[in-house]
Design a protein around this motif. Structure first.
Motif, short mmCIF file in Angstrom:
data_model
loop_
_atom_site.label_atom_id
_atom_site.label_comp_id
_atom_site.label_asym_id
_atom_site.label_seq_id
_atom_site.Cartn_x
_atom_site.Cartn_y
_atom_site.Cartn_z
N ARG A 131 0.84 -1.21 0.00
CA ARG A 131 0.00 0.00 0.00
C ARG A 131 0.87 1.25 0.00
N HIS A 146 -1.27 0.57 17.32
CA HIS A 146 -1.63 -0.83 17.02
C HIS A 146 -0.40 -1.65 16.74
N ASP A 148 0.37 -4.41 13.86
CA ASP A 148 -0.19 -4.93 12.62
C ASP A 148 -0.57 -6.40 12.79
N HIS A 247 2.99 0.77 16.84
CA HIS A 247 3.27 2.01 16.11
C HIS A 247 1.98 2.79 15.92
FE FE Z 1 0.29 -0.48 10.91
#
Ligand code: FE
Ligand code: 6CS
Length: 306
Positions: A131, A146, A148, A247
């Protein structure tokens, strides 16, 4: 085997120690690669590493030009993999960029990147997600704290912590335009989150994430132990970060956009299962289910390291 990382629970549970190594090939020796023993040790300790190698300006500018062309393409903007800013028209994220752009696809396969990734993950790899997060000037909204992995485990069925992100800045990242903030050392602990995953949650979470955000008390503890580091740097800076390192990033209220390209590599030995805490799998443009690379927007063969 049961669920090693239960999450999206009805009430807070204590953090769990990570059940997987950070370096899957502990000495990084089974495949020769560019990372020194010191760099590998730093990645294990902090959960991230800025590489000395940078992407040349000709490439970062070409990626930005491609992104801008996409952002003007009305048909593309109607696709689900083009995610708008909350309440705004601006393009926030564009997914599956390695399938939309041959240049991007080539970069995911470049030996200097693949060799570094393989030194850490210790196997062949494939692209789980790619992305661009655009963070436009003035209107680019942040990303709450969060891991990932917590999302990929709950919503995509990624069983083990054997994936990482490569983030390449396409513009300057500096304190004023919402750079990535990371909590060093947080990759060693899994923070179960509270709250069930709503149906088709990705249609909202990619604009603003609410489920899958750790409890404040757990965040406080991790940040008290590890602090917060921002990755500031010029366009072309290449960052590797572990799938479970905490992060976040703040809104961009500045007149300078902050656009980063991300490739998520997963080990071919860590294939996705049924989601651990969601009703159905997410679309292939968000979470590829085929290490051979068949996805919603095209066909990509598996990445060969050798
Ligand atoms: Fe992330
Ligand atoms: O849902 C996801 O997969 C994504 N969401 C966040 C906030 N970070 C990683 C990933 O792109």
């Amino acid at each position: 085997m049961g669920d090693l990382y239960p999450t999206r629970l009805s009430q807070r549970q204590e953090p769990l120690p990570r059940q997987d190594p950070v370096l899957h090939d502990p000495r990084g020796t089974s495949t020769p690669g560019p990372l020194s023993p010191e760099q590998l040790a730093r990645f294990r300790r902090d959960g991230f590493l800025v590489l000395e190698q940078r992407l040349p300006a000709t490439d970062t500018e070409a990626f930005l030009a491609e992104f801008d062309a996409c952002a003007r393409d009305g048909d593309l903007l109607r696709q689900p993999y083009a995610v708008a800013e909350p309440g705004g028209e601006a393009l926030r994220s564009l997914f599956a960029v390695h399938e939309l752009s041959a240049r991007c696809d080539r970069l995911t396969r470049s030996p200097w990147l693949l060799d570094a990734v393989t030194q850490i993950l210790g196997s062949d790899v494939y692209i789980h997600q790619s992305r661009i997060n655009a963070k436009p000037a003035f209107t680019g909204r942040g990303f709450d704290w969060h891991s990932d992995f917590e999302t990929w485990h709950a919503e995509d069925g990624m069983p083990r912590m054997r994936a990482l992100s490569v983030s390449i800045s396409l513009t300057d990242n500096q304190p004023l335009n919402g750079p990535l903030m990371l909590v060093p050392g947080s990759q060693h602990t899994f923070l179960p989150t509270v709250g069930a995953t709503p149906q088709r949650y990705w249609e909202r979470s990619l604009r603003r994430q609410q489920q899958g955000v750790p409890e404040r008390e757990d965040l406080r503890r991790q940040i008290a132990a590890g602090g917060i580091e921002t990755v500031a740097g010029g366009a072309g800076t290449v960052l590797l970060f572990d799938c479970n390192v905490l992060h976040a990033s703040a809104d961009n209220l500045s007149p300078w956009r902050r656009s980063n390209l991300f490739f998520v590599y997963n080990s071919v030995d860590n294939p996705l299962q049924a989601p651990f805490a969601a009703n159905g799998p997410r679309p292939a443009w968000l979470a590829s289910r085929d290490p051979q690379g068949m996805s919603a927007v095209g066909r990509t063969p598996a990445l060969q390291v050798a």
